[in-house]
Design a protein around this motif. Structure first.
Motif, PDB file in Angstrom:
ATOM      1  N   ARG A  10      -1.993   8.988  10.512  1.00  0.00           N
ATOM      2  CA  ARG A  10      -2.398   9.418   9.176  1.00  0.00           C
ATOM      3  C   ARG A  10      -1.161   9.767   8.353  1.00  0.00           C
ATOM      4  NH1 ARG A  10      -7.355  11.976   7.316  1.00  0.00           N
ATOM      5  NH2 ARG A  10      -6.881  13.600   5.824  1.00  0.00           N
ATOM      6  N   SER A  11      -1.129   9.282   7.112  1.00  0.00           N
ATOM      7  CA  SER A  11      -0.007   9.623   6.236  1.00  0.00           C
ATOM      8  C   SER A  11      -0.489   9.721   4.793  1.00  0.00           C
ATOM      9  CB  SER A  11       1.115   8.585   6.356  1.00  0.00           C
ATOM     10  OG  SER A  11       0.642   7.305   6.048  1.00  0.00           O
ATOM     11  N   GLU A  12       0.263  10.470   4.000  1.00  0.00           N
ATOM     12  CA  GLU A  12      -0.042  10.593   2.580  1.00  0.00           C
ATOM     13  C   GLU A  12       0.830   9.615   1.804  1.00  0.00           C
ATOM     14  OE1 GLU A  12       0.745  13.886  -0.765  1.00  0.00           O
ATOM     15  OE2 GLU A  12      -0.743  14.500   0.745  1.00  0.00           O
ATOM     16  N   ILE A  13       0.190   8.876   0.917  1.00  0.00           N
ATOM     17  CA  ILE A  13       0.883   7.920   0.056  1.00  0.00           C
ATOM     18  C   ILE A  13       0.766   8.449  -1.368  1.00  0.00           C
ATOM     19  CG2 ILE A  13       1.010   5.520  -0.683  1.00  0.00           C
ATOM     20  CD1 ILE A  13       1.554   5.973   2.342  1.00  0.00           C
ATOM     21  N   ALA A  14       1.903   8.726  -1.989  1.00  0.00           N
ATOM     22  CA  ALA A  14       1.921   9.482  -3.240  1.00  0.00           C
ATOM     23  C   ALA A  14       1.507   8.688  -4.476  1.00  0.00           C
ATOM     24  CB  ALA A  14       3.305  10.080  -3.458  1.00  0.00           C
ATOM     25  N   THR A  15       1.844   7.390  -4.528  1.00  0.00           N
ATOM     26  CA  THR A  15       1.614   6.624  -5.752  1.00  0.00           C
ATOM     27  C   THR A  15       1.097   5.222  -5.417  1.00  0.00           C
ATOM     28  OG1 THR A  15       3.835   5.669  -5.778  1.00  0.00           O
ATOM     29  CG2 THR A  15       3.541   7.794  -6.919  1.00  0.00           C
ATOM     30  N   GLN A  21       4.138  -0.659  -1.472  1.00  0.00           N
ATOM     31  CA  GLN A  21       5.309  -0.748  -0.586  1.00  0.00           C
ATOM     32  C   GLN A  21       4.892  -0.636   0.879  1.00  0.00           C
ATOM     33  OE1 GLN A  21       8.369  -1.662  -1.359  1.00  0.00           O
ATOM     34  NE2 GLN A  21       8.989  -1.492   0.763  1.00  0.00           N
ATOM     35  N   LEU A  22       3.938   0.234   1.195  1.00  0.00           N
ATOM     36  CA  LEU A  22       3.419   0.329   2.553  1.00  0.00           C
ATOM     37  C   LEU A  22       2.822  -1.016   2.969  1.00  0.00           C
ATOM     38  CD1 LEU A  22       2.571   1.896   5.125  1.00  0.00           C
ATOM     39  CD2 LEU A  22       0.463   2.506   3.890  1.00  0.00           C
ATOM     40  N   GLY A  23       2.009  -1.603   2.102  1.00  0.00           N
ATOM     41  CA  GLY A  23       1.447  -2.914   2.389  1.00  0.00           C
ATOM     42  C   GLY A  23       2.531  -3.954   2.613  1.00  0.00           C
ATOM     43  N   PHE A  24       3.584  -3.917   1.789  1.00  0.00           N
ATOM     44  CA  PHE A  24       4.698  -4.860   1.930  1.00  0.00           C
ATOM     45  C   PHE A  24       5.345  -4.744   3.306  1.00  0.00           C
ATOM     46  CE2 PHE A  24       9.131  -6.062   1.663  1.00  0.00           C
ATOM     47  CZ  PHE A  24       9.081  -7.283   1.004  1.00  0.00           C
ATOM     48  N   ARG A  25       5.662  -3.521   3.714  1.00  0.00           N
ATOM     49  CA  ARG A  25       6.345  -3.312   5.003  1.00  0.00           C
ATOM     50  C   ARG A  25       5.472  -3.761   6.167  1.00  0.00           C
ATOM     51  NH1 ARG A  25       7.544   2.201   3.101  1.00  0.00           N
ATOM     52  NH2 ARG A  25       6.277   2.795   4.871  1.00  0.00           N
ATOM     53  N   ILE A  26       4.176  -3.548   6.060  1.00  0.00           N
ATOM     54  CA  ILE A  26       3.265  -4.013   7.114  1.00  0.00           C
ATOM     55  C   ILE A  26       3.137  -5.536   7.052  1.00  0.00           C
ATOM     56  CG2 ILE A  26       0.849  -3.993   7.851  1.00  0.00           C
ATOM     57  CD1 ILE A  26       0.882  -0.953   7.249  1.00  0.00           C
ATOM     58  N   GLY A  27       3.020  -6.078   5.855  1.00  0.00           N
ATOM     59  CA  GLY A  27       2.903  -7.527   5.695  1.00  0.00           C
ATOM     60  C   GLY A  27       4.071  -8.283   6.288  1.00  0.00           C
ATOM     61  N   GLU A  28       5.263  -7.711   6.230  1.00  0.00           N
ATOM     62  CA  GLU A  28       6.442  -8.351   6.815  1.00  0.00           C
ATOM     63  C   GLU A  28       6.288  -8.545   8.324  1.00  0.00           C
ATOM     64  OE1 GLU A  28      10.362  -7.159   4.385  1.00  0.00           O
ATOM     65  OE2 GLU A  28       9.387  -5.447   5.369  1.00  0.00           O
ATOM     66  N   LEU A  53       0.884  -6.213   0.852  1.00  0.00           N
ATOM     67  CA  LEU A  53       0.856  -6.949   2.105  1.00  0.00           C
ATOM     68  C   LEU A  53       1.109  -8.439   1.842  1.00  0.00           C
ATOM     69  CD1 LEU A  53      -1.535  -6.350   4.970  1.00  0.00           C
ATOM     70  CD2 LEU A  53      -1.389  -8.639   4.051  1.00  0.00           C
ATOM     71  N   ALA A  54       0.488  -8.977   0.795  1.00  0.00           N
ATOM     72  CA  ALA A  54       0.665 -10.385   0.437  1.00  0.00           C
ATOM     73  C   ALA A  54       2.124 -10.674   0.087  1.00  0.00           C
ATOM     74  CB  ALA A  54      -0.244 -10.744  -0.733  1.00  0.00           C
ATOM     75  N   ASP A  55       2.758  -9.762  -0.637  1.00  0.00           N
ATOM     76  CA  ASP A  55       4.181  -9.938  -0.968  1.00  0.00           C
ATOM     77  C   ASP A  55       5.027  -9.931   0.301  1.00  0.00           C
ATOM     78  OD1 ASP A  55       3.670 -10.123  -3.679  1.00  0.00           O
ATOM     79  OD2 ASP A  55       4.201  -8.038  -4.108  1.00  0.00           O
ATOM     80  N   GLY A  56       4.701  -9.034   1.228  1.00  0.00           N
ATOM     81  CA  GLY A  56       5.436  -8.971   2.487  1.00  0.00           C
ATOM     82  C   GLY A  56       5.253 -10.214   3.337  1.00  0.00           C
ATOM     83  N   LEU A  57       4.082 -10.815   3.261  1.00  0.00           N
ATOM     84  CA  LEU A  57       3.810 -12.062   3.986  1.00  0.00           C
ATOM     85  C   LEU A  57       4.470 -13.265   3.307  1.00  0.00           C
ATOM     86  CD1 LEU A  57       0.014 -12.071   4.948  1.00  0.00           C
ATOM     87  CD2 LEU A  57       1.934 -12.461   6.486  1.00  0.00           C
ATOM     88  N   GLY A  58       4.696 -13.155   2.010  1.00  0.00           N
ATOM     89  CA  GLY A  58       5.270 -14.271   1.265  1.00  0.00           C
ATOM     90  C   GLY A  58       4.245 -15.325   0.887  1.00  0.00           C
ATOM     91  N   VAL A  59       3.067 -14.868   0.453  1.00  0.00           N
ATOM     92  CA  VAL A  59       2.018 -15.819   0.064  1.00  0.00           C
ATOM     93  C   VAL A  59       1.911 -15.915  -1.449  1.00  0.00           C
ATOM     94  CG1 VAL A  59       0.702 -15.435   2.188  1.00  0.00           C
ATOM     95  CG2 VAL A  59       0.138 -14.111   0.138  1.00  0.00           C
TER      96      VAL A  59
END
Length: 161
Positions: A10-15, A21-28, A53-59
């Motif tokens: 569990r984590s707090e995401i401020a904005t 950015q969280l999605g990006f890091r996971i998508g990578e 996540l899509a940006d991190g995957l490069g789609v």
């Protein structure tokens, strides 16, 4: 299953930017065969997370909520797995989700509103719950507040084998 253990829990995401950015890091980190089930109320950040996540995957984008088309496929621009983005809100059962004939083996699949249905698709998946602040009982919440840059709580867990 390929999400780094550092993201579990569990984590707090401020904005909204931090959610993306969280999605990006996971998508990578994701690979073909990964299934993510996103749960949370309207305005919690499910599509914002998926956009990152899509940006991190490069789609290819843009990534928008697939509410009215139920599923969208975003092909890779960099030779990785495509993203299949599903909105199961209007589906009545896991069988209806299975009827979409999603290419789970060769894609990364994100299912919004899919909790209780993913069992029909795979033996294991990532369960990602997004919570947003809500008013007290009786409070009127303006629709514009759903997208407010208020902190969200994200809980990531691996379910199944």
């Amino acid at each position: 299953m390929s999400i780094d253990a550092a993201f579990l829990g569990r984590s707090e995401i401020a904005t909204a930017e931090a959610m993306e950015q969280l999605g990006f890091r996971i998508g990578e980190q994701l690979e073909a065969g990964d299934l993510l089930v996103l749960t949370g109320p309207l305005g919690a950040g499910k599509t914002t997370f998926t956009r990152g996540l899509a940006d991190g995957l490069g789609v290819r984008g843009p990534v928008q909520s697939p509410t009215f088309v139920i599923a969208r496929t975003h092909p890779s621009l960099v030779g990785r797995a495509p993203l299949v983005h599903v909105d199961a809100y209007r589906l009545g059962s896991g069988a209806e989700l299975d009827d979409l004939d999603l290419d789970l083996a060769r894609s990364v699949v994100v299912v919004e509103w899919g909790r209780g249905m993913a069992e029909e698709l795979a033996d294991a998946w990532w369960d990602i719950e997004l919570e947003r602040p809500v008013g007290s009982v009786g409070d009127d919440i303006d629709a514009s507040e759903l997208d407010a840059d208020a902190p969200r709580i994200v809980t990531i867990a691996r379910v199944g084998a």
